[in-house]
Design an enzyme around this catalytic site. Structure first.
Site, PDB file in Angstrom:
ATOM      1  N   LYS A 113     -87.442   2.229  69.582  1.00  0.00           N
ATOM      2  CA  LYS A 113     -86.234   1.513  70.010  1.00  0.00           C
ATOM      3  C   LYS A 113     -85.897   1.752  71.474  1.00  0.00           C
ATOM      4  CE  LYS A 113     -84.636   1.174  65.441  1.00  0.00           C
ATOM      5  NZ  LYS A 113     -83.866   0.999  64.362  1.00  0.00           N
ATOM      6  N   GLU A 155     -75.804   3.881  71.597  1.00  0.00           N
ATOM      7  CA  GLU A 155     -75.385   2.599  72.163  1.00  0.00           C
ATOM      8  C   GLU A 155     -74.011   2.238  71.638  1.00  0.00           C
ATOM      9  OE1 GLU A 155     -78.596   0.027  70.884  1.00  0.00           O
ATOM     10  OE2 GLU A 155     -77.661  -0.344  68.940  1.00  0.00           O
ATOM     11  N   ASN A 191     -76.647  -0.291  55.925  1.00  0.00           N
ATOM     12  CA  ASN A 191     -77.456  -0.873  57.000  1.00  0.00           C
ATOM     13  C   ASN A 191     -78.761  -1.468  56.506  1.00  0.00           C
ATOM     14  OD1 ASN A 191     -75.640  -0.217  59.154  1.00  0.00           O
ATOM     15  ND2 ASN A 191     -76.306   1.900  58.934  1.00  0.00           N
ATOM     16  N   GLU A 240     -84.661  -8.754  66.540  1.00  0.00           N
ATOM     17  CA  GLU A 240     -83.356  -8.620  65.871  1.00  0.00           C
ATOM     18  C   GLU A 240     -82.228  -8.495  66.892  1.00  0.00           C
ATOM     19  OE1 GLU A 240     -84.510  -6.576  61.606  1.00  0.00           O
ATOM     20  OE2 GLU A 240     -83.577  -5.275  63.105  1.00  0.00           O
ATOM     21  N   GLU A 291     -83.716  -4.569  68.194  1.00  0.00           N
ATOM     22  CA  GLU A 291     -85.076  -4.032  68.115  1.00  0.00           C
ATOM     23  C   GLU A 291     -86.011  -5.189  67.782  1.00  0.00           C
ATOM     24  OE1 GLU A 291     -86.235  -1.736  64.756  1.00  0.00           O
ATOM     25  OE2 GLU A 291     -84.982  -2.820  63.348  1.00  0.00           O
ATOM     26  N   ASN A 349     -89.304  -6.041  65.336  1.00  0.00           N
ATOM     27  CA  ASN A 349     -90.183  -5.584  64.262  1.00  0.00           C
ATOM     28  C   ASN A 349     -91.519  -6.310  64.411  1.00  0.00           C
ATOM     29  OD1 ASN A 349     -88.243  -3.875  63.158  1.00  0.00           O
ATOM     30  ND2 ASN A 349     -87.357  -5.524  61.948  1.00  0.00           N
ATOM     31  N   PHE A 396     -74.383   1.258  44.011  1.00  0.00           N
ATOM     32  CA  PHE A 396     -75.738   0.812  44.340  1.00  0.00           C
ATOM     33  C   PHE A 396     -76.750   1.950  44.327  1.00  0.00           C
ATOM     34  CE2 PHE A 396     -72.641  -1.878  46.564  1.00  0.00           C
ATOM     35  CZ  PHE A 396     -72.907  -3.086  45.941  1.00  0.00           C
TER      36      PHE A 396
HETATM   37  P1  ADP Z   1     -86.965  -6.016  57.193  1.00  0.00           P
HETATM   38  O1  ADP Z   1     -86.560  -5.389  58.493  1.00  0.00           O
HETATM   39  O2  ADP Z   1     -88.341  -6.556  57.119  1.00  0.00           O
HETATM   40  O3  ADP Z   1     -85.964  -6.942  56.687  1.00  0.00           O
HETATM   41  P2  ADP Z   1     -86.478  -3.478  56.061  1.00  0.00           P
HETATM   42  O4  ADP Z   1     -85.779  -3.081  57.307  1.00  0.00           O
HETATM   43  O5  ADP Z   1     -85.760  -3.334  54.773  1.00  0.00           O
HETATM   44  O6  ADP Z   1     -86.946  -4.949  56.105  1.00  0.00           O
HETATM   45  O7  ADP Z   1     -87.872  -2.728  56.039  1.00  0.00           O
HETATM   46  C1  ADP Z   1     -89.027  -3.282  55.432  1.00  0.00           C
HETATM   47  C2  ADP Z   1     -89.724  -2.290  54.590  1.00  0.00           C
HETATM   48  O8  ADP Z   1     -90.323  -1.310  55.363  1.00  0.00           O
HETATM   49  C3  ADP Z   1     -88.813  -1.605  53.644  1.00  0.00           C
HETATM   50  O9  ADP Z   1     -89.546  -1.368  52.486  1.00  0.00           O
HETATM   51  C4  ADP Z   1     -88.455  -0.333  54.386  1.00  0.00           C
HETATM   52  O10 ADP Z   1     -88.147   0.692  53.481  1.00  0.00           O
HETATM   53  C5  ADP Z   1     -89.728  -0.061  55.134  1.00  0.00           C
HETATM   54  N1  ADP Z   1     -89.552   0.504  56.470  1.00  0.00           N
HETATM   55  C6  ADP Z   1     -89.188  -0.132  57.591  1.00  0.00           C
HETATM   56  N2  ADP Z   1     -89.258   0.670  58.634  1.00  0.00           N
HETATM   57  C7  ADP Z   1     -89.661   1.867  58.171  1.00  0.00           C
HETATM   58  C8  ADP Z   1     -89.929   3.130  58.777  1.00  0.00           C
HETATM   59  N3  ADP Z   1     -89.833   3.328  60.073  1.00  0.00           N
HETATM   60  N4  ADP Z   1     -90.307   4.129  57.986  1.00  0.00           N
HETATM   61  C9  ADP Z   1     -90.433   3.960  56.666  1.00  0.00           C
HETATM   62  N5  ADP Z   1     -90.225   2.783  56.046  1.00  0.00           N
HETATM   63  C10 ADP Z   1     -89.837   1.769  56.781  1.00  0.00           C
HETATM   64  P1  ADP Z   2     -83.456  -0.531  61.440  1.00  0.00           P
HETATM   65  O1  ADP Z   2     -84.658  -0.186  62.238  1.00  0.00           O
HETATM   66  O2  ADP Z   2     -83.116   0.521  60.459  1.00  0.00           O
HETATM   67  O3  ADP Z   2     -83.528  -1.905  60.884  1.00  0.00           O
HETATM   68  P2  ADP Z   2     -81.526  -1.579  63.356  1.00  0.00           P
HETATM   69  O4  ADP Z   2     -81.391  -1.089  64.748  1.00  0.00           O
HETATM   70  O5  ADP Z   2     -82.183  -2.885  63.171  1.00  0.00           O
HETATM   71  O6  ADP Z   2     -82.250  -0.468  62.494  1.00  0.00           O
HETATM   72  O7  ADP Z   2     -80.089  -1.587  62.703  1.00  0.00           O
HETATM   73  C1  ADP Z   2     -79.886  -1.825  61.327  1.00  0.00           C
HETATM   74  C2  ADP Z   2     -78.513  -2.433  61.095  1.00  0.00           C
HETATM   75  O8  ADP Z   2     -77.469  -1.600  61.607  1.00  0.00           O
HETATM   76  C3  ADP Z   2     -78.308  -3.763  61.793  1.00  0.00           C
HETATM   77  O9  ADP Z   2     -78.765  -4.819  61.009  1.00  0.00           O
HETATM   78  C4  ADP Z   2     -76.806  -3.793  61.980  1.00  0.00           C
HETATM   79  O10 ADP Z   2     -76.178  -4.175  60.789  1.00  0.00           O
HETATM   80  C5  ADP Z   2     -76.446  -2.361  62.233  1.00  0.00           C
HETATM   81  N1  ADP Z   2     -76.387  -2.042  63.674  1.00  0.00           N
HETATM   82  C6  ADP Z   2     -77.389  -1.527  64.413  1.00  0.00           C
HETATM   83  N2  ADP Z   2     -77.008  -1.327  65.681  1.00  0.00           N
HETATM   84  C7  ADP Z   2     -75.731  -1.734  65.779  1.00  0.00           C
HETATM   85  C8  ADP Z   2     -74.770  -1.769  66.845  1.00  0.00           C
HETATM   86  N3  ADP Z   2     -75.053  -1.340  68.058  1.00  0.00           N
HETATM   87  N4  ADP Z   2     -73.537  -2.252  66.566  1.00  0.00           N
HETATM   88  C9  ADP Z   2     -73.234  -2.668  65.320  1.00  0.00           C
HETATM   89  N5  ADP Z   2     -74.084  -2.647  64.282  1.00  0.00           N
HETATM   90  C10 ADP Z   2     -75.327  -2.188  64.492  1.00  0.00           C
HETATM   91 MG    MG Z   3     -83.676  -3.575  61.937  1.00  0.00          MG
END
Ligand code: ADP
Ligand code: ADP
Ligand code: MG
Length: 658
Positions: free
Chosen positions: A116, A200, A235, A275, A288, A290, A348
């Site tokens: 990130k 952030e 999240n 994203e 970020e 993906n 949940f």
């Molecule tokens: P997406 O971002 O594709 O909507 P998720 O954020 O839920 O979906 O992540 C996709 C899948 O990969 C999930 O099964 C999640 O648990 C797994 N995953 C994502 N990032 C990581 C990570 N850094 N380490 C372990 N598992 C991860």
């Molecule tokens: P991951 O790798 O676990 O998907 P993200 O950075 O994509 O992590 O963040 C996951 C979720 O957390 C986002 O979908 C959003 O709902 C929330 N989030 C992340 N960063 C912020 C931010 N700076 N402000 C508000 N919500 C955030």
């Molecule tokens: Mg994300």
């Protein structure tokens, strides 16, 4: 084209990739762990390779085993799916070194975006709008406090290597940072083996909107519009849709252009997702990227008509994209509901076990909407504690958002699962929620609309009618067997509501006259026999499905998010019934009960100890998540029935207070 592809994944996504390969005439190899020996993916693949024990660290995450499996089977390419090795640049590099094609972006793009902090640096350079914050590592708690105060509260503390909603925490003040920084750091170290943290600005009341991009090895990159994934808990995404109800053409084009610019900056050459968090005012900030196929990719496929797995395979093979941005259009609306093995009535929490019944809705065209269900399980399969607790991804498409939501409501009614906790009633509640229907989404939606957790929906007037009709239909079938009963007037009791009815049945219709309301319900096309769990019919012409099970004097019926005991009684019995005192539930207020099956990581209280409300009693691990169980009131410990290392069942009493 490739002749054989190995799928380095399991479950739903492995099955998804097999389907496209079959259509393209490509043979498939699936690797599997001990836990997956009898899985659907293994059944469907042309060839399979066993790669070790259930824990992913000993099977799906071991790059050498995957490479060896490719060599042994002659697979020319690897599709990593998502999770596991999908975003590991070293794995992509290793494949390249062995002459195996990695079906995903080039390793340079993965490492540039995989982290990130690094990806934000790239994004800034590419002119992408970023969340205000400190793009760099935080050294210690004092540094974290200083940076947070510079940015201004609230802030978000994040693990640079984070993913899947882990390693993220909001801080509203200095104390939150002092507590949160070490906690996120420890979580990041444990979960990702990387404790780099950054901070952030926390965007208040945000929406999660992401852009799907697609590139090839010839420098072409297009975007396939957006998905909105604001319905999240912890999240993590639960419901996604495409397009987003927030965006207008201008904002969509601006976000798309930034996503494409970022992808081009790293020579992106596969499917990927950029994203953003977006404000309600349509401002948007990069979160970020993906560098893989995304769980929710089906909604994009449904509105574009493209197969993203096919596009990834073609790009990896070296083909150029067959279309440009101007050829792409949004067609209709699609929604995805993630069906999880979790108990919505208990915050949940994961609820693993066997799918004693697994009966999904029919895929394909229904009147007015299309159903797609991506799953990797069959009836009788087990959702184990080793992997993600997702059971399936149910999607609907329709020309309009309203149509897609109505279709989803119907498809969820038609989805029948028994044997473990699942979130279908909760998903149904969201589909019926006026705020969801209005499109006023935010990532805080679940927390705001269900602050006490999900308790089921009280019966709306429409639900009361459906419950009445279903109960009367079953009752009519029962009394038809007792020739002596000529009675037609009855009383329906559903929860705290009652109504008098008069029943008149013909060969194919049941008319339920609501005696006090001067109207009648007509039930037709009834499909139910005693013993069946699903009852289908049409109420005044509109199709519905409910789940039913017999209970003392009546039935427990679930319609969408409403579950109630419904009784059809003679007026005399109904009168007596209302005079009966309500039976009290057993008093569990002095007990700590295991909320899920799992492993006791620690038992933090001892016999005779004085415990205060909110104090940690024990920690239970399930599905790789540690759940801290706290005392709900003050008390002195009278018994302790579990210790660290014990396996416990759901509802097992762990500790009792005097
Ligand atoms: P997406 O971002 O594709 O909507 P998720 O954020 O839920 O979906 O992540 C996709 C899948 O990969 C999930 O099964 C999640 O648990 C797994 N995953 C994502 N990032 C990581 C990570 N850094 N380490 C372990 N598992 C991860
Ligand atoms: P991951 O790798 O676990 O998907 P993200 O950075 O994509 O992590 O963040 C996951 C979720 O957390 C986002 O979908 C959003 O709902 C929330 N989030 C992340 N960063 C912020 C931010 N700076 N402000 C508000 N919500 C955030
Ligand atoms: Mg994300």
């Amino acid at each position: 084209m490739f002749s054989k592809i190995l799928i380095a994944n399991r479950g739903e996504i492995a099955v998804r990739v097999i389907k496209t390969c079959r259509r393209m005439g490509i043979k498939t190899v699936v690797v599997y762990s001990e836990a997956d020996a009898d899985s659907m993916a293994v059944e469907l693949a042309d060839e399979t390779v066993f790669i070790g024990p259930a824990p992913a660290s000993e099977s799906y995450l071991v790059a050498e085993k995957i490479i060896q499996a490719c060599k042994d089977t002659g697979a020319e390419a690897v599709h990593p799916g998502f999770g596991f090795l999908s975003e590991k640049a070293e794995f992509a590099q290793l494949c390249a070194g062995e002459g195996i094609v990695f079906i995903g972006p080039n390793p340079g793009a993965i490492s540039a975006m995989g982290d990130k902090i690094e990806s934000k640096k790239f994004a800034q350079k590419a002119g992408v709008s970023c969340v205000p914050g400190h793009i760099g590592e935080i050294d210690d708690t004092a540094h974290a406090v200083k940076i947070s105060e510079e940015i201004g509260y609230p802030v978000m503390i994040k693990a640079s290597a984070g993913g899947g909603g882990k390693g993220i925490r909001v801080a509203h003040n200095r104390r939150d940072v002092e507590e949160g920084f070490p906690a996120v750091r420890a979580e990041a170290k444990g979960a990702f083996g990387d404790d780099r943290i950054f901070i952030e600005k926390f965007i208040v009341d945000p929406r999660h909107i992401e852009i799907q991009v697609l590139g090839d090895k010839h420098g072409n990159v297009v975007h396939l519009f957006e998905r909105e994934c604001s319905i999240q808990r912890r999240n993590q995404k639960v419901i996604e849709e495409a397009p987003s109800p927030l965006l207008d053409e201008t904002t969509r084009a601006a976000m798309g252009a930034q996503a494409v610019a970022l992808a081009q900056a790293v020579n992106y050459d596969s499917a990927g997702t950029v994203e953003f968090v977006a404000g309600q005012d349509k401002s948007f900030y990069f979160l970020e990227m993906n560098t893989r196929l995304q769980v929710e990719h089906p909604v994009t496929e449904l509105i574009t008509g493209l197969d993203l797995v096919e596009q990834m395979i073609r790009s990896a093979y070296g083909e150029a994209l067959q279309f440009s941005q101007k050829d792409l259009k949004i067609n209709g609306w699609a929604i995805e509901s993630r069906i999880y093995a979790e108990d919505p009535y208990r915050k949940f929490l994961p609820s693993i076990g066997r799918l004693v019944r697994y009966d999904p809705p029919v895929e394909g065209d229904h009147a007015g909407y299309v159903v797609r269900n991506d799953a990797g399980v069959r009836e009788g399969d087990e959702i184990s504690m080793f992997y993600d607790p997702m059971i399936s991804k149910l999607c609907t498409w329709a020309p309009t958002r309203e149509g897609a939501i109505d279709g989803m409501s119907r498809a969820l009614e038609d989805f029948h699962i028994e044997g473990l906790g699942q979130n279908i009633p909760f998903l149904a509640a969201v589909m019926d929620h006026p705020r969801f229907r209005s499109g006023k989404l935010a990532t805080s939606f679940i927390a705001e609309e269900y602050p006490e957790g999900f308790l089921g929906a009280p019966p709306s007037d429409a639900a009361f009618d459906v419950l009445t009709a279903a109960a009367c239909a079953m009752h009519q079938i029962q009394i038809r067997r007792q020739e002596s009963t000529r009675r037609t007037d009855w009383v329906v009791i559903a929860g705290s509501r009652q109504r008098r009815v008069s029943l008149a049945a013909t060969a194919d219709e049941l008319t339920i006259t609501l005696t006090d309301e001067d109207r009648a319900l007509t039930l037709s096309d009834l499909a139910w026999r005693p013993g069946q769990a699903l009852l289908r019919g049409r109420l005044d012409g509109i199709a519905f499905t409910v789940t039913v099970r017999p209970a003392a004097e009546g039935y427990v019926i679930r319609y969408r998010a409403t579950t109630l005991k419904v009784m059809v009684l003679s007026p005399r019995s109904a009168e007596l019934h209302t005079k009966l005192p309500e039976r009290k539930a057993a008093d569990t207020s002095k007990m700590i009960i295991s909320p899920m099956p799992g492993l006791v990581v620690s038992m933090d209280v001892a016999l005779g100890q004085q415990v205060r409300e909110g104090e940690v009693v024990c920690v239970i691990e399930a599905m790789k998540m540690q759940n801290i169980i706290r005392a709900e009131r003050d008390g002195v410990v009278k018994t302790v029935s579990a210790k660290s290392g014990d396996s416990v069942a759901a509802d097992e009493v762990l500790v009792e207070f005097a």
